[in-house]
Design a protein around this motif. Structure first.
Motif, mmCIF file in Angstrom:
data_model
loop_
_atom_site.group_PDB
_atom_site.id
_atom_site.type_symbol
_atom_site.label_atom_id
_atom_site.label_comp_id
_atom_site.label_asym_id
_atom_site.label_seq_id
_atom_site.Cartn_x
_atom_site.Cartn_y
_atom_site.Cartn_z
ATOM 1 N N ILE A 1 34.505 41.185 56.491
ATOM 2 C CA ILE A 1 35.600 41.710 55.680
ATOM 3 C C ILE A 1 35.646 40.990 54.338
ATOM 4 N N VAL A 2 35.326 39.706 54.330
ATOM 5 C CA VAL A 2 35.282 38.962 53.071
ATOM 6 C C VAL A 2 34.226 39.559 52.153
ATOM 7 N N HIS A 3 33.064 39.864 52.702
ATOM 8 C CA HIS A 3 32.022 40.495 51.898
ATOM 9 C C HIS A 3 32.492 41.843 51.350
ATOM 10 N N SER A 4 33.161 42.617 52.189
ATOM 11 C CA SER A 4 33.642 43.926 51.758
ATOM 12 C C SER A 4 34.662 43.797 50.635
ATOM 13 N N ALA A 5 35.600 42.869 50.795
ATOM 14 C CA ALA A 5 36.631 42.666 49.771
ATOM 15 C C ALA A 5 36.011 42.184 48.460
ATOM 16 N N ALA A 6 35.023 41.294 48.568
ATOM 17 C CA ALA A 6 34.351 40.784 47.370
ATOM 18 C C ALA A 6 33.624 41.911 46.641
ATOM 19 N N ASP A 7 32.991 42.791 47.406
ATOM 20 C CA ASP A 7 32.297 43.931 46.798
ATOM 21 C C ASP A 7 33.259 44.848 46.057
ATOM 22 N N GLN A 8 34.536 44.815 46.461
ATOM 23 C CA GLN A 8 35.559 45.629 45.785
ATOM 24 C C GLN A 8 36.240 44.864 44.655
ATOM 25 N N GLY A 9 35.723 43.674 44.337
ATOM 26 C CA GLY A 9 36.228 42.912 43.205
ATOM 27 C C GLY A 9 37.363 41.964 43.505
ATOM 28 N N ASP A 10 37.646 41.701 44.788
ATOM 29 C CA ASP A 10 38.734 40.796 45.134
ATOM 30 C C ASP A 10 38.389 39.374 44.708
ATOM 31 N N VAL A 11 39.172 38.833 43.799
ATOM 32 C CA VAL A 11 38.878 37.523 43.213
ATOM 33 C C VAL A 11 38.928 36.415 44.260
ATOM 34 N N VAL A 12 39.873 36.492 45.180
ATOM 35 C CA VAL A 12 40.009 35.468 46.212
ATOM 36 C C VAL A 12 38.781 35.457 47.122
ATOM 37 N N SER A 13 38.325 36.617 47.525
ATOM 38 C CA SER A 13 37.147 36.697 48.390
ATOM 39 C C SER A 13 35.894 36.229 47.668
ATOM 40 N N ILE A 14 35.788 36.589 46.398
ATOM 41 C CA ILE A 14 34.653 36.111 45.602
ATOM 42 C C ILE A 14 34.641 34.585 45.559
ATOM 43 N N SER A 15 35.816 33.986 45.390
ATOM 44 C CA SER A 15 35.917 32.531 45.360
ATOM 45 C C SER A 15 35.501 31.905 46.688
ATOM 46 N N LEU A 16 35.899 32.529 47.799
ATOM 47 C CA LEU A 16 35.509 32.013 49.117
ATOM 48 C C LEU A 16 33.990 32.021 49.277
ATOM 49 N N LEU A 17 33.346 33.076 48.813
ATOM 50 C CA LEU A 17 31.897 33.171 48.933
ATOM 51 C C LEU A 17 31.195 32.210 47.976
ATOM 52 N N GLN A 18 31.763 32.020 46.805
ATOM 53 C CA GLN A 18 31.195 31.034 45.883
ATOM 54 C C GLN A 18 31.284 29.627 46.473
ATOM 55 N N ASN A 19 32.397 29.334 47.123
ATOM 56 C CA ASN A 19 32.544 28.023 47.761
ATOM 57 C C ASN A 19 31.508 27.827 48.865
ATOM 58 N N MET A 20 31.211 28.899 49.587
ATOM 59 C CA MET A 20 30.185 28.798 50.633
ATOM 60 C C MET A 20 28.815 28.591 50.007
#
Length: 325
Positions: A210-229
């Motif tokens: 779901i984090v990947h899906s949200a990031a693909d939709q431009g969700d800034v919070v999810s993008i940040s979580l993936l960048q941290n990983m």
């Protein structure tokens, strides 16, 4: 000649049977294969079930197999090997070998098995081997002992952050809409009540999708979580490189990335951060994502062990993946 290979993780176990050209003839899956997650008895039972199912498809038994390589998450220390040795021996295969999944994953993206291997599936691990024979492992033992990557970690962070976002302690996030739906709830309040009523201490690793899906939709919070990983995975690679104590000057350093988060997810924000961290500290780093599934690394290792050739590693370079975006 038949050879067997098993990739056992915290969620599932995959077994394949190959011939003397290292071509897969049969495969099967079973449940958890990490003894640290589901216990020695259950993990080895699942390993045996996967192998026996794959063999049954060919009308063969363990007596027809020359060698099996077990590539198991959680098999990191001598103490783990001691726990697993007798149960694996009782599966009935005459010749076999055992390593953690990280070492087999490294073989998946290298010709000689020298380089840095980063696993990011349900959990995470990092290993390295150089041409001087030095071997190192960093992490692989969970959050308490320093790990901050993997599907479980990402899912936990996503849930934690969604609660904070819902309560106004973080910026707004699409996760507050997507996470409740994945549990059949209409909103975060209902989801929070469910977690409290049932006394949750963790959440399914599948929430990482779901984090990947949200990031693909431009969700800034999810993008940040993936960048941290990506940062965590990069730091692990750099730590392995430094602890190895040396690399031949001018020689490429393969950094092999495996596991569902990187092989299936391929999120550009995670990969860009990871690449940035690695290339700043490791000269001649070549970041690779194998195109084969992790069990193929175990099969390559099995073939190596009995002197068979015929299967070459194949990968996509992270730089090429990022250039396509």
């Amino acid at each position: 000649m038949l050879v067997g290979a098993v990739d056992g993780g915290g969620t599932k176990t995959k077994a394949v049977i190959g011939d003397d050209s290292c071509t897969i003839l049969s495969e099967a899956t079973a449940g958890c294969g990490n003894h640290q997650v589901c216990g020695v008895q259950q993990s080895v039972t699942n390993v045996g079930l996967a192998l026996q199912t794959a063999l049954a498809k060919l009308g063969k038994s363990e007596r027809d197999v020359t060698y099996v390589h077990y590539s198991l998450a959680g098999a990191d220390r001598p103490e783990d090997m001691d726990l697993l040795r007798d149960p694996l021996q009782n599966l009935g295969f005459a010749r076999w070998g055992l390593t953690s999944d990280a070492w087999s994953s490294l073989r998946l993206g290298t010709d000689q098995g020298n380089g840095i291997g980063i696993v990011c599936g349900t959990g995470t691990n990092a290993v390295g081997r150089n041409a001087f024979g030095n071997e190192i492992q960093v992490g692989g033992f969970g959050y308490l002992l320093g790990d901050r990557a993997g599907g479980e970690a990402l899912a936990r962070c996503a849930f934690h952050t969604a609660v904070r976002s819902f309560e106004g302690r973080e910026e707004k996030s699409l996760l507050t809409e997507l996470l409740p739906l994945s549990f059949g709830k209409d909103n975060m309040m209902d989801l929070i009540q469910l977690a409290l009523d049932e006394g949750w201490e963790t959440v399914p690793a599948s929430l990482a999708e779901i984090v990947h899906s949200a990031a693909d939709q431009g969700d800034v919070v999810s993008i940040s979580l993936l960048q941290n990983m990506g940062l965590e995975l990069g730091n692990a690679a750099v730590a392995v490189f430094r602890k190895l104590g040396g690399w031949p000057a001018g020689v490429v350093v393969p950094v092999v990335l495996t596991g569902s988060i990187v092989q299936s997810g391929r999120n550009k924000d995670l990969l860009a951060k990871l690449e940035s961290v690695v290339t700043q500290s490791i000269p001649n780093a070549d970041l690779r994502i194998p195109t084969f599934s992790p069990v193929m690394g175990a099969l390559m290792t099995a073939c190596d062990s009995v002197g068979l050739n015929g299967l070459s590693p194949a990968w996509d370079r992270v730089s090429d993946i990022l250039n396509k975006h």
